[in-house]
Design an enzyme around this catalytic site. Structure first.
Site, PDB file in Angstrom:
ATOM      1  N   CYS A  59      29.223  16.367 -31.248  1.00 47.17           N
ATOM      2  CA  CYS A  59      28.163  16.683 -32.201  1.00 47.17           C
ATOM      3  C   CYS A  59      27.813  15.449 -33.038  1.00 47.17           C
ATOM      4  CB  CYS A  59      28.548  17.886 -33.050  1.00 47.17           C
ATOM      5  SG  CYS A  59      27.105  18.665 -33.840  1.00 47.17           S
ATOM      6  N   GLU A  91      35.112  22.605 -28.241  1.00 45.68           N
ATOM      7  CA  GLU A  91      36.446  22.582 -28.854  1.00 45.68           C
ATOM      8  C   GLU A  91      36.654  23.660 -29.912  1.00 45.68           C
ATOM      9  OE1 GLU A  91      34.224  20.881 -32.230  1.00 45.68           O
ATOM     10  OE2 GLU A  91      33.962  20.988 -30.061  1.00 45.68           O
ATOM     11  N   HIS A 150      29.712  22.129 -28.932  1.00 44.88           N
ATOM     12  CA  HIS A 150      31.099  22.257 -29.407  1.00 44.88           C
ATOM     13  C   HIS A 150      31.941  23.129 -28.465  1.00 44.88           C
ATOM     14  CE1 HIS A 150      30.655  20.496 -33.466  1.00 44.88           C
ATOM     15  NE2 HIS A 150      29.448  21.034 -33.466  1.00 44.88           N
TER      16      HIS A 150
END
Length: 227
Positions: free
Chosen positions: A87, A178, A176
């Site tokens: 990001c 993660e 994202h």
């Protein structure tokens, strides 16, 4: 491997990346840019992970440490380190490589489809990802593809979602993978969102428990190849 990570806000951590690195015995260090901790020397690590954050990369007056961070990222790339950005991190890497960062046409927050480009479908880092999958997003800015980089993924709201540079050594992910559900819940305690065309409500986002697990699995598979 000695892996160092850069944190931009106290409520944004490594997500599922942290446990994955620990389980494989990597030597992990990090520092909090927002707390004024000095950036490390490139000789102290083999790989750099640049995480997300609520700021923009051009907000130097509000976040003066951004200049030192950008210099560190460029130095790490030039030194031959592996560099992963997520990001805000992907935007910082793009900037370091000469890809301008600007506001996206619309903010993108929530679960949205990602389409791999032909290069993404052929790239070893994305080898077993489906041509289309749903990823978690939270961003208002975007980047132009840096010179020499390859666009790996796109979405309806944002043309640039992932890029690789120098083969597989430098990777930027605008989305994202993660983020765990616990991470997302914590983010909503710090940031309010206004639903719009590409911005979903907190209830809609947090209600998709299985999607977080699928994203985390994809993140771990990418990490296995990247490191």
């Amino acid at each position: 491997m000695r892996i160092h990570w850069l944190q931009h806000a106290d409520f944004e951590d490594l997500g599922c990346i942290g446990p994955w690195l620990a389980a494989r015995g990597h030597a992990v260090t990090g520092h909090r840019l927002y707390a004024g901790e000095p950036v490390p020397e490139v000789s102290e690590f083999d790989a750099l992970i640049v995480m997300g954050g609520p700021m923009n990369i051009y907000e130097h007056d509000a976040h003066p440490w951004l200049r030192a961070e950008k210099a560190l990222i460029r130095t790490a790339i030039d030194a031959g380190c592996r560099v992963l950005g997520i990001c805000l991190g992907s935007q910082l890497i793009a900037d370091a490589l000469g890809g301008p960062v600007t506001r996206n046409a619309e903010p993108e927050i929530g679960w949205h489809a990602l389409d791999l480009t032909a290069e993404g479908r052929a790239h070893p880092l994305f080898a077993d990802l489906p041509a289309r999958f749903t990823g978690f997003h939270w961003h208002g800015d975007t980047y132009a593809l840096p010179p020499g980089a390859v666009c790996l993924a796109t979405s309806e709201a944002c043309a640039q979602q992932a890029f690789a540079w120098d083969g597989s050594r430098v990777l930027g992910l605008q989305f994202h993978l993660e983020v765990t559900q616990a991470n997302a819940e914590e983010w909503f305690r710090h940031e309010a969102v206004s639903p719009s065309r590409y911005v979903q409500t907190p209830a809609a986002i947090l209600g998709r428990t299985a999607a977080f697990a699928l994203n985390n699995d994809a993140m771990c598979r990418i990490l296995q190849r990247f490191f």
